[in-house]
Design a protein around this motif. Structure first.
Motif, mmCIF file in Angstrom:
data_model
loop_
_atom_site.group_PDB
_atom_site.id
_atom_site.type_symbol
_atom_site.label_atom_id
_atom_site.label_comp_id
_atom_site.label_asym_id
_atom_site.label_seq_id
_atom_site.Cartn_x
_atom_site.Cartn_y
_atom_site.Cartn_z
ATOM 1 N N GLY A 104 3.765 10.404 12.169
ATOM 2 C CA GLY A 104 4.358 11.686 11.830
ATOM 3 C C GLY A 104 4.678 11.774 10.352
ATOM 4 N N ASP A 105 5.910 12.201 10.052
ATOM 5 C CA ASP A 105 6.330 12.327 8.653
ATOM 6 C C ASP A 105 6.893 11.025 8.090
ATOM 7 O OD1 ASP A 105 5.632 15.013 8.672
ATOM 8 O OD2 ASP A 105 7.625 15.649 9.352
ATOM 9 N N ALA A 106 6.992 10.004 8.936
ATOM 10 C CA ALA A 106 7.552 8.736 8.461
ATOM 11 C C ALA A 106 6.587 8.057 7.493
ATOM 12 C CB ALA A 106 7.828 7.809 9.645
ATOM 13 N N MET A 114 0.828 -1.195 0.000
ATOM 14 C CA MET A 114 0.000 0.000 0.000
ATOM 15 C C MET A 114 0.870 1.256 0.000
ATOM 16 S SD MET A 114 -2.849 -1.560 2.556
ATOM 17 C CE MET A 114 -2.668 -0.223 3.661
ATOM 18 N N ALA A 115 2.191 1.078 -0.198
ATOM 19 C CA ALA A 115 3.159 2.165 -0.316
ATOM 20 C C ALA A 115 3.332 2.929 0.982
ATOM 21 C CB ALA A 115 2.792 3.101 -1.455
ATOM 22 N N ALA A 116 2.365 3.683 1.410
ATOM 23 C CA ALA A 116 2.494 4.407 2.679
ATOM 24 C C ALA A 116 1.116 4.589 3.276
ATOM 25 C CB ALA A 116 3.164 5.766 2.453
ATOM 26 N N HIS A 117 1.091 4.745 4.579
ATOM 27 C CA HIS A 117 -0.187 4.888 5.269
ATOM 28 C C HIS A 117 -0.885 6.156 4.822
ATOM 29 C CE1 HIS A 117 -3.191 4.940 8.342
ATOM 30 N NE2 HIS A 117 -2.703 6.012 8.922
ATOM 31 N N PRO A 118 -2.099 6.063 4.290
ATOM 32 C CA PRO A 118 -2.801 7.259 3.847
ATOM 33 C C PRO A 118 -3.333 8.041 5.029
ATOM 34 C CG PRO A 118 -4.207 5.343 3.585
ATOM 35 C CD PRO A 118 -2.873 4.835 4.042
ATOM 36 N N SER A 119 -3.499 9.341 4.834
ATOM 37 C CA SER A 119 -4.044 10.183 5.893
ATOM 38 C C SER A 119 -5.462 9.754 6.226
ATOM 39 C CB SER A 119 -4.059 11.652 5.432
ATOM 40 O OG SER A 119 -4.865 12.429 6.284
ATOM 41 N N PRO A 120 -5.769 9.483 7.503
ATOM 42 C CA PRO A 120 -7.123 9.049 7.855
ATOM 43 C C PRO A 120 -8.184 10.065 7.468
ATOM 44 C CG PRO A 120 -5.594 8.647 9.655
ATOM 45 C CD PRO A 120 -4.872 9.476 8.647
ATOM 46 N N MET A 147 -4.103 -1.299 18.366
ATOM 47 C CA MET A 147 -2.883 -0.549 18.671
ATOM 48 C C MET A 147 -2.182 -0.046 17.414
ATOM 49 S SD MET A 147 -1.027 -2.267 21.964
ATOM 50 C CE MET A 147 -0.103 -0.761 22.286
ATOM 51 N N LEU A 148 -2.124 -0.867 16.364
ATOM 52 C CA LEU A 148 -1.467 -0.431 15.139
ATOM 53 C C LEU A 148 -2.207 0.749 14.527
ATOM 54 C CD1 LEU A 148 0.681 -0.743 12.953
ATOM 55 C CD2 LEU A 148 -0.780 -2.437 11.845
ATOM 56 N N GLY A 149 -3.527 0.679 14.518
ATOM 57 C CA GLY A 149 -4.305 1.787 13.976
ATOM 58 C C GLY A 149 -4.069 3.078 14.741
ATOM 59 N N ALA A 150 -4.023 2.995 16.071
ATOM 60 C CA ALA A 150 -3.768 4.174 16.891
ATOM 61 C C ALA A 150 -2.367 4.718 16.627
ATOM 62 C CB ALA A 150 -3.946 3.832 18.367
ATOM 63 N N ALA A 151 -1.401 3.830 16.451
ATOM 64 C CA ALA A 151 -0.030 4.265 16.176
ATOM 65 C C ALA A 151 0.067 4.954 14.820
ATOM 66 C CB ALA A 151 0.919 3.074 16.238
ATOM 67 N N LEU A 152 -0.582 4.398 13.811
ATOM 68 C CA LEU A 152 -0.569 5.019 12.489
ATOM 69 C C LEU A 152 -1.201 6.402 12.528
ATOM 70 C CD1 LEU A 152 -1.569 1.907 10.358
ATOM 71 C CD2 LEU A 152 0.626 3.087 10.266
ATOM 72 N N ASP A 153 -2.247 6.544 13.300
ATOM 73 C CA ASP A 153 -2.954 7.827 13.379
ATOM 74 C C ASP A 153 -2.171 8.891 14.124
ATOM 75 O OD1 ASP A 153 -5.095 6.733 12.010
ATOM 76 O OD2 ASP A 153 -6.271 6.312 13.817
ATOM 77 N N HIS A 154 -1.422 8.492 15.158
ATOM 78 C CA HIS A 154 -0.856 9.490 16.069
ATOM 79 C C HIS A 154 0.659 9.486 16.201
ATOM 80 C CE1 HIS A 154 -4.919 10.463 17.361
ATOM 81 N NE2 HIS A 154 -5.149 9.181 17.561
ATOM 82 N N LEU A 155 1.343 8.433 15.745
ATOM 83 C CA LEU A 155 2.787 8.345 15.959
ATOM 84 C C LEU A 155 3.608 8.335 14.682
ATOM 85 C CD1 LEU A 155 2.928 5.665 18.827
ATOM 86 C CD2 LEU A 155 2.869 8.160 19.040
#
Length: 376
Positions: free
Chosen positions: A51-53, A3-9, A41-49
């Motif tokens: 950052g620019d990564a 999926m290349a990179a996590h899309p903005s929620p 937990m993964l969803g929360a991390a993607l949303d809030h941790l």
């Protein structure tokens, strides 16, 4: 599927929801429990941790659908070496890195992961995997895959950390594993603490109470040395938002295990565990350091021992502690061996040459460092 990179929620709410629905089904059949990569937990991390990564979410697929999920990031350095590589995503609040893989499909999932990484133009260097169980299903599949594909693999670090896994009830475990002198001292501290007021142990059961419990935990943790050092969850907005979101998602999924020890109604120690499958992962502990003479951290671990051993749905708990932790190592007798691997990436043309050189250089630098230290 990469999926290349996590899309903005906020930009793509529907796809993110769809992704997490798939992950939830996968998590129910996981070969290796990992609360940190479970969808709450993964969803929360993607949303809030994140950052620019750019967190790349590798989804392994077979004829029977989704069989694996591995979040990875690219790094410009590998330890002290200026060598770029790909690594499983271990953020500051993630203490186990086993990907979510469907039971019985471990080797097939790792074949797919490595095929994607070999073909990805952004995947430089090699794959660095952290925080895996040396005796786990993923470690076994990785070893088999590397033999099968003649792919370089090197174990670069391992350590043991405390784990609770026993068929004994809490009282029997306590009596058999903890020295009598230490048990006597802790009973004395419990009595002295009770002289100050009403001591109560509580386990969170009502989701409506969760916001207040989160507030209390964040305040308690920030009141001590972590707050002074700037490492408490409350010190960064993203960290506290992650904690609240992860707890909310976990309690909705019946995977949150939240304990507190109160003195006259106010918390003096709190402990948060996240569950997945039959396992549990001890996440964070916070104590009132003004009452440190009563060892509130140890006292809440005693409460945790009874809560875990008294719950038939929890088969084991990983301390997620550092090696040789003086407190938990003296209470829990079992150990889990945690390893790191460096795995060669293949490819074509210049990419293959660059990756081969990076893998060889990292191995050579490590061997040289061992010789200098007299370990070679």
């Amino acid at each position: 599927m990469d999926m290349a990179a996590h899309p903005s929620p906020s930009a793509f709410p529907a796809p993110v929801t769809a992704y997490r629905t798939r992950w939830a089904a996968l998590a129910q059949e996981a070969a290796e429990a990992n609360a940190f990569y479970a969808p709450d937990m993964l969803g929360a991390a993607l949303d809030h941790l994140a950052g620019d990564a750019a967190v790349h979410l590798l989804e392994a697929r077979g004829d029977d659908g989704l069989i694996g999920l591995l979040p990875v990031v690219t790094r410009t350095r590998h330890g002290r070496l200026p060598i770029g590589c790909v690594s499983n995503w271990i953020h500051d609040h993630c203490f186990f890195g086993a990907p979510m893989i469907r039971r019985g499909r471990e080797l097939a999932a790792w074949r797919d992961f490595m095929t994607q990484l070999d073909a990805a133009p952004w995947a430089r260097g090699f794959l660095h995997l952290e925080a895996l169980d040396a005796a786990g299903a993923n470690a076994a599949a990785i070893e088999a895959l590397c033999v099968e594909q003649r792919r370089g693999r090197r174990e670069i670090h391992r350590y043991d950390r405390a784990m609770l896994r026993s068929d004994l009830d809490a009282d029997s475990y306590w009596e058999s594993q903890v020295r009598s002198k230490k048990r006597k001292e802790l009973r004395r501290l419990q009595k002295r603490l009770a002289e100050l007021g009403v001591v109560e142990q509580r386990l969170l059961t009502d989701p409506a109470d969760l916001p207040l419990w989160c507030d209390a935990f964040l305040a308690l943790e920030a009141s001590g040395w972590k707050g002074a050092a700037g490492s408490a969850l409350a010190c960064k907005a993203g960290d506290s938002a992650f904690f609240r979101a992860a707890c909310a998602a976990a309690i909705a999924a019946r995977r949150l295990h939240f304990l507190r020890l109160d003195l006259d109604g106010r918390p003096i120690a709190m402990l948060v565990n996240f569950r997945h499958g039959e396992g549990g992962f001890s996440f964070k502990i916070a104590i009132d350091e003004a009452l440190g003479r009563f060892s509130p951290g140890v006292l809440i671990e005693i409460a945790n021992l009874h809560a875990v051993q008294g719950d038939p749905e929890i088969g084991w708990m990983d301390s997620c502690a550092a090696a040789d932790h003086p407190m938990i190592d003296s209470l829990w007798a079992e150990r889990r061996t945690i390893v790191q691997y460096r795995i060669a990436l293949h490819g074509r043309g210049r990419a293959r040459l660059q990756r081969s050189a990076a893998f060889a250089l990292a191995n050579a630098a490590e061997r040289l460092a061992q010789i200098v230290k007299g370990q070679g």
